[in-house]
Design an enzyme around this catalytic site. Structure first.
Site, PDB file in Angstrom:
ATOM      1  N   LYS A 150      -6.946  -5.277  -5.310  1.00 28.93           N
ATOM      2  CA  LYS A 150      -5.750  -5.601  -4.615  1.00 28.93           C
ATOM      3  C   LYS A 150      -5.449  -6.848  -4.249  1.00 28.93           C
ATOM      4  O   LYS A 150      -4.591  -7.332  -4.696  1.00 28.93           O
ATOM      5  CB  LYS A 150      -5.449  -4.657  -2.919  1.00 28.93           C
ATOM      6  CG  LYS A 150      -5.264  -3.245  -3.119  1.00 28.93           C
ATOM      7  CD  LYS A 150      -5.034  -2.497  -1.733  1.00 28.93           C
ATOM      8  CE  LYS A 150      -4.891  -1.067  -1.892  1.00 28.93           C
ATOM      9  NZ  LYS A 150      -4.565  -0.386  -0.607  1.00 28.93           N
ATOM     10  N   ARG A 185      -5.544   4.022  -8.072  1.00 31.53           N
ATOM     11  CA  ARG A 185      -6.804   4.230  -7.952  1.00 31.53           C
ATOM     12  C   ARG A 185      -7.609   2.654  -7.594  1.00 31.53           C
ATOM     13  O   ARG A 185      -8.592   2.494  -8.441  1.00 31.53           O
ATOM     14  CB  ARG A 185      -7.796   4.892  -9.151  1.00 31.53           C
ATOM     15  CG  ARG A 185      -7.490   6.310  -9.247  1.00 31.53           C
ATOM     16  CD  ARG A 185      -7.978   6.958  -8.146  1.00 31.53           C
ATOM     17  NE  ARG A 185      -7.998   8.568  -8.487  1.00 31.53           N
ATOM     18  CZ  ARG A 185      -8.163   9.175  -7.357  1.00 31.53           C
ATOM     19  NH1 ARG A 185      -7.905   9.041  -6.165  1.00 31.53           N
ATOM     20  NH2 ARG A 185      -8.054  10.679  -7.609  1.00 31.53           N
ATOM     21  N   ASN A 204      -8.709  -1.229   4.634  1.00 34.88           N
ATOM     22  CA  ASN A 204      -8.603  -1.679   3.026  1.00 34.88           C
ATOM     23  C   ASN A 204      -7.398  -2.520   2.509  1.00 34.88           C
ATOM     24  O   ASN A 204      -7.636  -2.794   1.332  1.00 34.88           O
ATOM     25  CB  ASN A 204      -8.762  -0.342   2.181  1.00 34.88           C
ATOM     26  CG  ASN A 204      -7.535   0.616   2.424  1.00 34.88           C
ATOM     27  OD1 ASN A 204      -6.643   0.278   3.292  1.00 34.88           O
ATOM     28  ND2 ASN A 204      -7.001   1.524   1.523  1.00 34.88           N
ATOM     29  N   ASP A 216      -1.225  -1.001   6.075  1.00 36.16           N
ATOM     30  CA  ASP A 216      -1.666  -0.468   7.249  1.00 36.16           C
ATOM     31  C   ASP A 216      -3.096  -0.153   7.846  1.00 36.16           C
ATOM     32  O   ASP A 216      -3.444   0.170   8.957  1.00 36.16           O
ATOM     33  CB  ASP A 216      -0.830   0.842   7.624  1.00 36.16           C
ATOM     34  CG  ASP A 216      -1.585   2.072   6.814  1.00 36.16           C
ATOM     35  OD1 ASP A 216      -1.696   3.140   7.423  1.00 36.16           O
ATOM     36  OD2 ASP A 216      -1.986   1.806   5.729  1.00 36.16           O
ATOM     37  N   PHE A 223     -19.437   7.426   2.406  1.00 33.33           N
ATOM     38  CA  PHE A 223     -18.279   6.913   1.629  1.00 33.33           C
ATOM     39  C   PHE A 223     -17.965   5.772   1.736  1.00 33.33           C
ATOM     40  O   PHE A 223     -18.313   5.186   2.776  1.00 33.33           O
ATOM     41  CB  PHE A 223     -17.223   7.768   2.105  1.00 33.33           C
ATOM     42  CG  PHE A 223     -15.793   7.319   1.304  1.00 33.33           C
ATOM     43  CD1 PHE A 223     -15.383   7.968   0.356  1.00 33.33           C
ATOM     44  CD2 PHE A 223     -14.867   6.477   2.088  1.00 33.33           C
ATOM     45  CE1 PHE A 223     -14.192   7.661  -0.318  1.00 33.33           C
ATOM     46  CE2 PHE A 223     -13.717   5.910   1.300  1.00 33.33           C
ATOM     47  CZ  PHE A 223     -13.306   6.624   0.198  1.00 33.33           C
ATOM     48  N   ASP A 241       0.546  -1.162   0.118  1.00 35.24           N
ATOM     49  CA  ASP A 241      -0.183  -0.159  -0.175  1.00 35.24           C
ATOM     50  C   ASP A 241       1.104   1.221  -0.087  1.00 35.24           C
ATOM     51  O   ASP A 241       2.106   1.134   0.145  1.00 35.24           O
ATOM     52  CB  ASP A 241      -0.888   0.094   1.114  1.00 35.24           C
ATOM     53  CG  ASP A 241      -1.782   1.288   1.435  1.00 35.24           C
ATOM     54  OD1 ASP A 241      -2.338   1.575   0.513  1.00 35.24           O
ATOM     55  OD2 ASP A 241      -1.709   1.778   2.654  1.00 35.24           O
ATOM     56  N   LYS A 242       0.583   2.279  -0.194  1.00 38.90           N
ATOM     57  CA  LYS A 242       1.263   3.590  -0.400  1.00 38.90           C
ATOM     58  C   LYS A 242       0.721   4.464   1.147  1.00 38.90           C
ATOM     59  O   LYS A 242       1.920   4.582   1.913  1.00 38.90           O
ATOM     60  CB  LYS A 242       1.032   4.596  -1.497  1.00 38.90           C
ATOM     61  CG  LYS A 242       1.650   5.695  -1.533  1.00 38.90           C
ATOM     62  CD  LYS A 242       1.454   6.666  -2.492  1.00 38.90           C
ATOM     63  CE  LYS A 242       0.220   7.435  -2.393  1.00 38.90           C
ATOM     64  NZ  LYS A 242       0.430   8.604  -1.064  1.00 38.90           N
TER      65      LYS A 242
END
Length: 1116
Positions: free
Chosen positions: A804, A798, A827, A824, A545, A400-401
Site C-alpha cells: 500500500k 490482496r 495496516n 481505518d 497470523f 482501504d476497503k
C-alpha cells in the site's frame, strides 16, 4: 537539543555507546546499575528558567526571515547606513518574537507541570523484601513493583503474576494506540506460581536478556532464565507504560525499560513534518525576492554613484563629506541603506499570518456539525493545522476497503463445507429465494449457549450438524479453536467475546451457535462445549497470523491423544498448501468462493492436518529453540511454520458480510466528477473487491473496459499492462516520457515526472497482490504507473501494508500531484504516513490510523465535504491571501524605488517612519486576515452541486510562479500611479490661501494615504463574501489610520517627543485641501479602473465555472 548534546559529547570525546542487548536481574540493583540504565524519570520539557531566553531566541533566529530582520535592525543602528529609525524594524520583529516566545513558554510550562505530576506518582516497589511506596522517578530497572486495579503502568514491565485465574491481566491501551477495548496479557507459568507471596518474590532472581529500547509497540523479543531453564518472552508477557490495569485486583511486574527507554517515550519522537506545495513555493519565492531586492539595491547604488559623480560634487562646497568618505564609499553605504528601505518586499508578517489563517480554517473543520457522527459521538478533527489548503488540490485518493468504505461490522452469512454450500434458500423449483427481514430464521433454542443476536436462515446446516456429519463438525470445531479471541463469562451461560478483529468475532460466534462453543483458554489449554459436552484440548502451539503469512494455525491434542493442526486463512494461501488429494474438492470450493466474492462477501478457507507424535516432538523442540532465539527469531519461526503447514486437508470456506457505509457510492461519484482518481488498496480477494467496486460506483457499466491483471510471472504482468495501455491509447510510445527537472530551495531537489497520456473514455484496472509485487519492481513500476494513471479507477487486491505504501510512494515520486490516503486500521498506517495527506476513519479497528493521520472523522462520506468544501475554500483563501499580500507589499516598496530617482538616490523614505512601522502591523493586517478567513466564491451547497469547481486547485491555477509575476506587474503599475500622480499634483500646488504646500512632509502624507486607500479598494474587489467582521476590519483600519495620523502629527505629540514625531500639523494642513482629496480620488480611480475593466472583459470572453456559478448564485 539532542543533536547539540551529542555534538558536544563527541567534541569532548564522550560518545554515547548504543545499547545492543539488555541484560537485567530481578531484585539486584547493584548488578543492574553496572549497566548505567536510565531511571524512570521522564523529561518532555525543552527549557528551564535559565535556558528559555537563549534557546528560544536561537530557535527563532534559525528561521531565515527572523535572522534577516535582525540583520536589518543591526544595519539600522549604524548612522552612516540607516535612513530609517531602528523601531520600524524592531517593533514588528519584537512583536513576532514575543508572540512566538509566549506560545512556546506556555507550551513548555504545561509540559513541566505534566512531567512533575507523572514523575511524582507513587507505586509499591519491592525493596529488601518489603513493599515500599516510591515515586515513579525513583524506580530502577530490575525492580519488582506491585500494581493495583485502575493504576497506570509505571514502566515497561515483564508480567510476573496476577490475582486473576491463569495469571491473566486486563489492560486498556488508550494512551498508546487510542484503543479503549481491553487487551489480555498473561504471565509465564513459571513466574505465575510466585503469586503475591512477598518472600517468594523477594527471592526471585530470574535473569532477562531482551532487545534494546525501541519504538515497536507490537513486538517484544527476549528470554527469561530461571533456575537454568530458558523461557521465551513476547509482547503478550509485557505491560507497557501508558497502559491502565483494569478488572484485575493486583499484579506484580519486573521493570525492563524505564523512563525515556519505555516504548511510550520512544514513540514520542519527532514525526515527519509534512509541508504543503504552497509552502515549498513560498520558500522559492522568498529566495527570488531576496535576489530581486539585491538587484533593485544594486541599480539604485549605481544610480547613486553616477549622481554623486555628476551632481553630488556641487554640494560638497556647503555640505562637505565626512573625513575619509568618498563617492565609492557613499555608494557602498547606499546599497545597505536601500536594503533597509526596501526590506518590505521580504514580508516578516507573512509566515505569522499564514499560520493564523491555517489555524482558523482548521477550526472550521473541527466545528463542522455536518461532519459530526452522532451514533459514535465523533466529530471531525483537524489533527494538523499546516495542510488545509492542500485538501483543495487532491488528484489521487488511496483508500482501504474494509472499515473505510464498509462498516466493518461482520455477520456470518454463508459457508461451504466439504463441497456443499450453505446459507442460501431455494424454493421447490430450485430458484433462489431472496432473504429479507420476514424470512424465517433458524431456531437455536436447542443450544443454551447460543448468541440470541446471531441470525441465520438456512435450516439445512443445523440439521447437518445435529445429524453428526463429521466434516461439518470438524469445520465448526476449527472455528471454535483456531483464533485469538478471549472469552468473558460474567454469569453462567452469558458469554462475551473480545476479538481483535470483527472477522474473528463473527466466526467464533457462528461456531458457538452451531454447537461448538468456545468457553475458556489458558496458555496450555482451550476448553470448548461440543454439542453439549465439555472438551478440553491441549494447546501445543499457536502459529500467529500476520499480514505476510495471511493465515493462522493452532496445533492441539484432543482428550483421546489425537494431534491436529487447524489452519484458516486467505484462500490463495491455503490452496497452495493443500494435499493433492483435495484437488476435486478445491475446484468445487473455488466455485463457491467466487460466488461469495461476487456477492461482495469476505472469504476465508479452512483446512486441517493430522500430525504424527514423533514428528511433533521433534518439531516442538525446534520451535522452542527458535522462539527463544535472540537473533532472527521471526525468520526461524517462519521456516518452521512453512514446514508444518503443508499437505493440508481442505474442510471448506466461510463468507462473512461487511455492508457498505451510508453515502459511499454518492461520495465516490462526486469525487470522480471533481476529476479525482480513486485507487482502492484492499486485502480482500479480487472478486470481492470487484463487487464492492460496482456497489461503490467506482466500476460503472458505462466504462469502456475493465482490465484485470492477474499474471504469475513478471513477463506476463508486463504484457498484460502493455496490452491494457495500448487499448486505451494506441499511439502511446513504448517507453514512458519522463521529464527530469530540479525544484525546491536553491533548486537542489531532483524531480522526475511521468507525463499524463490522453485517453478517450473511462477505464478501470484491477490488479491482484501477486501481480502487484512484480509490477512494483524497478523495471516494471513505470509501466504500472502509466497504465494505472490512464484509468479513472484502480483496485489492488490482496495487498500487504508495505505494498500500500509503495503504491502511494510510486505516484508521489513520478506524478507531481497531491495524494491522499484514507484508512481505518493499523495496516493502513504506512499508507497514511506515505501520502501528502493522511485521513483516519475512527471505526471498529481501533485508533491507530487516526493517531497517525492528519485529519479524522467517522464516516467515508464526510470526505467529500472535507475536500469539496473545506479543502477548496482553504486553498482559495490561501491563494487570495498570498496574491494580495505580495501585491500590497510590492506596491508599497516600488513607490520607494521610483522616489529614489527624485531624491538623488539618497535612501530617503517616501513615507513617514510611523506609517512604515504600522503599515503591515496595524493598517493592513486585519482586513487581509478577514478576507482570508471568511471569503468563499460560492456556498457549500453549490460546491457539492458542481464538483467541477474543484479542478483549478489540482492545476495550481490560483497561485503559482506565473501568478506571482502577475502580482509584481500589477504592483509595478499601481506604484507608478501612486507615485507620479501625487508627485505631479503636488509639484506646483498652492493652498486655498495661496501658501505653498509642496513640501516633503505633505507629499509623504498624500502618497501614503493614496496607497492605503488603493490597497483597501483592491481588497474590496478581491472579497466575494462580505460579513460584518470584514466590514469592521476594513472601515476600522481606515479609521485607525486617520486617527493615528492626526494624533502623531498633532502639536502635543511634537512638544512631548520632538524628535520622534516631526510631522507637526501636516495632516490638518494637507487633508483640508480639496485638491488633495481630488488627487486621492484620481489615483484610486486610475489604479482600480483597469483591474475592473480587465476582469469584466475576461468574464465576458473567457468565463470560468466559478464566474458562471457566481452569476447563478446572485439570481434570486
Amino acid at each position: 537539543m539532542g543533536s547539540v548534546a551529542s555534538f558536544f559529547g563527541q567534541l569532548f570525546g564522550k560518545e554515547e555507546k548504543r545499547e545492543e542487548e539488555r541484560r537485567l536481574r530481578a531484585n539486584d540493583r547493584h548488578f543492574n546499575l553496572s549497566f548505567h540504565y536510565v531511571n524512570n524519570a521522564i523529561k518532555t520539557s525543552k527549557y528551564n528558567i535559565f535556558t528559555f531566553l537563549p534557546l528560544n531566541l536561537f530557535e527563532q533566529f534559525r528561521r531565515l526571515a527572523n535572522a534577516y530582520f535582525l540583520f536589518l535592525m543591526v544595519l539600522q543602528l549604524i548612522p552612516q547606513v540607516s535612513s530609517l529609525s531602528w523601531f520600524t524594524t524592531a517593533v514588528p520583529l519584537l512583536l513576532v518574537l514575543t508572540m512566538t516566545a509566549v506560545k512556546d513558554a506556555s507550551d513548555d510550562i504545561n509540559r513541566h507541570k505534566s512531567d512533575k505530576q507523572v514523575n511524582n506518582r507513587t507505586v509499591n516497589v519491592l525493596i529488601d523484601g518489603v513493599l515500599k511506596k516510591e515515586k515513579w522517578m525513583d524506580v530502577q530497572v530490575g525492580d519488582i513493583i506491585k500494581l493495583e486495579n485502575n493504576q497506570f503502568v509505571t514502566a515497561d514491565l515483564l508480567l510476573l503474576s496476577s490475582s486473576e485465574p491463569l495469571n491473566l491481566v486486563y489492560v486498556e491501551t488508550a494512551e498508546l494506540d487510542g484503543e479503549t477495548n481491553l487487551k489480555v496479557k498473561q504471565a509465564l507459568t513459571v513466574t505465575g506460581e510466585l503469586g503475591d507471596n512477598i518472600d517468594a518474590l523477594a527471592g526471585f532472581h530470574g535473569e532477562v536478556h531482551c532487545e534494546p529500547p525501541n519504538n515497536r509497540l507490537d513486538k517484544f523479543k527476549g528470554v527469561l532464565t530461571v533456575n537454568g531453564q530458558t523461557n521465551a518472552l513476547d509482547n503478550d508477557k509485557v505491560l507497557l507504560r501508558g497502559c491502565t490495569l483494569r478488572n484485575t485486583e493486583w499484579c506484580f511486574g519486573l521493570v525492563i525499560f524505564g523512563g525515556p527507554d519505555t516504548k511510550l517515550m520512544q514513540n514520542s519522537g519527532k514525526t515527519v513534518f509534512k509541508r504543503t506545495s504552497i509552502d515549498h513555493l513560498m520558500n522559492v519565492l522568498v529566495l527570488c525576492i531576496f535576489g530581486f531586492l539585491a538587484s533593485m539595491c544594486s541599480i539604485l547604488t549605481i544610480g547613486n554613484a553616477i549622481w554623486e559623480t555628476r551632481e553630488g560634487s556641487v554640494f560638497t562646497v556647503f555640505l562637505p563629506r565626512e573625513p575619509g568618505v568618498n563617492a565609492p564609499l557613499t555608494s557602498f553605504l547606499t546599497f545597505w541603506s536601500y536594503v533597509i528601505v526596501l526590506n518590505t518586499v521580504v514580508p516578516i508578517s507573512l509566515y505569522v499570518s499564514v499560520e493564523i489563517i491555517r489555524l482558523g480554517n482548521s477550526f472550521y473543520i473541527d466545528w463542522d456539525r455536518k461532519m459530526y457522527y452522532p451514533k459514535s459521538d465523533t466529530p471531525a478533527q483537524a489533527r494538523t493545522t499546516t495542510l488545509n489548503e492542500e485538501l483543495g488540490q487532491i488528484k489521487y485518493i488511496f483508500s482501504d476497503k474494509t472499515g473505510t468504505l464498509t462498516q466493518n461490522i461482520m455477520t456470518f452469512n454463508k459457508c461451504s463445507i466439504n463441497g456443499k454450500a450453505y446459507g442460501e434458500l431455494f424454493d421447490f423449483s430450485g430458484q433462489r429465494v431472496e432473504i429479507n427481514e420476514k424470512t424465517e430464521k433458524v431456531d437455536f433454542s436447542w443450544n443454551q449457549l447460543a448468541d440470541p443476536k446471531f441470525i441465520f436462515h438456512d435450516h439445512s446446516l443445523v440439521e447437518t450438524i445435529r445429524e453428526g456429519n463429521l466434516e461439518a463438525q470438524a469445520f465448526f470445531r476449527l472455528l471454535a479453536l483456531c483464533h485469538t479471541v478471549m472469552p468473558e463469562e460474567k454469569k453462567e451461560g452469558e458469554l462475551y467475546y473480545q476479538a481483535q478483529s470483527p472477522d474473528e468475532g463473527a466466526l467464533v460466534t457462528a461456531a458457538r451457535n452451531f454447537g461448538f462453543v468456545f468457553r475458556s483458554r489458558t496458555p496450555e489449554t482451550i476448553t470448548a462445549w461440543e454439542m453439549g459436552k465439555q472438551v478440553t484440548y491441549e494447546l501445543l502451539a499457536v502459529l500467529d497470523f500476520n499480514n505476510v503469512r495471511k493465515r493462522m494455525s493452532v496445533i492441539v491434542r484432543s482428550p483421546e491423544g489425537k494431534l491436529t493442526l487447524f489452519c484458516k486463512g486467505a484462500d490463495t494461501i491455503i490452496f497452495e498448501r493443500l494435499h493433492p488429494s483435495c484437488n476435486k474438492l478445491k475446484e468445487v470450493t473455488i466455485r463457491h468462493l467466487n460466488e461469495y466474492a461476487g456477492d461482495g462477501l469476505r472469504t476465508l478457507a479452512l483446512a486441517y492436518k493430522d500430525l504424527d507424535q514423533s514428528f511433533m516432538e521433534e518439531w516442538k523442540q525446534r520451535h522452542h529453540e527458535a522462539s527463544t532465539a535472540m537473533e532472527d527469531r521471526e525468520e526461524k519461526l517462519d521456516e518452521l511454520y512453512e514446514e508444518i503447514e503443508k499437505d493440508l486437508m481442505l474442510l471448506g470456506a466461510t463468507a462473512v458480510e461487511d455492508k457498505l457505509q451510508d453515502g459511499v457510492p454518492q461520495t465516490i461519484e462526486q469525487l470522480a466528477k471533481a476529476d479525482i482518481k480513486i485507487w482502492v488498496l484492499t486485502g480482500d480477494k479480487q472478486e470481492t473487491a470487484e463487487n464492492i467496486g460496482y456497489s461503490c460506483n467506482m466500476l460503472r457499466e458505462e466504462m469502456k473496459e475493465i482490465f484485470i491483471v492477474s499474471a504469475n510471472t513478471a513477463e506476463e504482468v508486463k504484457e498484460e499492462l502493455q496490452n491494457a495501455r495500448r487499448k486505451m491509447c494506441p499511439e502511446s510510445a513504448d517507453e514512458p516520457s519522463v521529464i527530469k527537472s530540479r525544484a525546491g530551495l536553491f533548486w537542489l531537489k531532483k524531480t522526475e515526472n511521468v507525463q499524463d497520456e490522453k485517453v478517450d473514455g473511462k477505464y478501470a484496472l484491477i490488479i491482484n497482490g501477486h501481480s502487484l509485487a512484480f509490477a512494483l519492481e524497478n523495471n516494471l513500476q513505470l509501466e504500472l504507473l502509466r497504465t494505472a494513471c490512464m484509468c479513472q479507477t484502480v483496485i489492488c487486491c490482496r495487498v500487504t501494508p508495505l505494498q500500500k505504501a509503495q503504491v502511494v510512494q510510486l505516484v508521489k515520486k513520478y506524478k507531481q500531484a497531491i495524494t491522499l490516503a484514507i484508512g481505518d486500521g493499523a495496516n493502513d498506517v504506512s499508507m497514511i504516513k506515505a501520502a501528502h495527506i493522511g485521513v483516519g476513519i475512527s471505526g471498529q479497528e481501533g485508533m491507530q490510523a487516526v493517531l497517525s493521520s492528519d485529519y479524522s472523522f467517522a464516516q467515508f462520506r464526510y470526505l467529500q465535504r472535507l475536500l469539496l468544501v473545506h479543502g477548496r475554500w482553504s486553498y482559495l483563501r490561501m491563494c487570495k491571501f498570498l496574491r494580495y499580500f505580495f501585491y500590497k507589499n510590492f506596491t508599497f516598496t516600488f513607490v520607494h524605488f521610483w522616489y529614489a530617482f527624485f531624491c538623488g538616490f539618497s535612501a530617503q523614505t517616501v513615507y513617514d517612519e510611523w506609517f512604515i512601522t504600522f503599515y503591515n502591523l496595524v493598517y493592513t493586517a486585519l482586513p487581509v486576515l478577514g478576507m482570508s478567513l471568511f471569503d468563499q466564491d460560492v456556498n457549500d451547497r453549490w460546491s457539492f452541486q458542481y464538483p467541477q469547481l474543484y479542478t483549478p486547485g489540482q492545476l495550481n491555477l490560483y497561485f503559482s510562479k506565473k501568478a506571482f509575476v502577475r502580482c509584481m506587474m500589477h504592483s509595478c503599475y499601481s506604484s507608478l500611479i501612486l507615485f507620479f500622480i501625487p508627485w505631479a499634483a503636488m509639484q506646483d500646488t498652492v493652498r486655498d490661501d495661496g501658501k505653498d504646500i509642496a513640501d516633503y512632509q505633505s507629499f509623504a502624507l498624500l502618497a501614503q494615504t493614496c496607497l492605503l486607500v488603493v490597497v483597501m479598494l483592491q481588497l474590496c474587489l478581491d472579497t466575494h463574501y462580505w460579513t460584518a467582521v470584514n466590514q469592521f476590519f476594513v472601515w476600522g483600519s481606515l479609521a485607525a489610520y486617520f486617527a493615528i495620523t492626526f494624533t502623531i502629527n498633532s502639536n502635543g505629540m511634537f512638544l512631548i517627543f520632538t524628535f520622534i514625531f516631526p510631522f507637526i500639523g501636516t495632516a490638518r494642513n494637507s487633508l483640508n485641501q480639496p485638491n488633495v482629496w481630488l488627487t486621492i480620488f484620481l489615483t484610486s480611480l486610475l489604479c482600480i479602473l483597469p483591474v475592473v475593466a480587465f476582469r469584466f472583459i475576461l468574464i465576458q470572453l473567457r468565463p470560468t465555472a466559478n464566474d458562471k456559478l457566481k452569476e447563478l448564485q446572485q439570481v434570486p
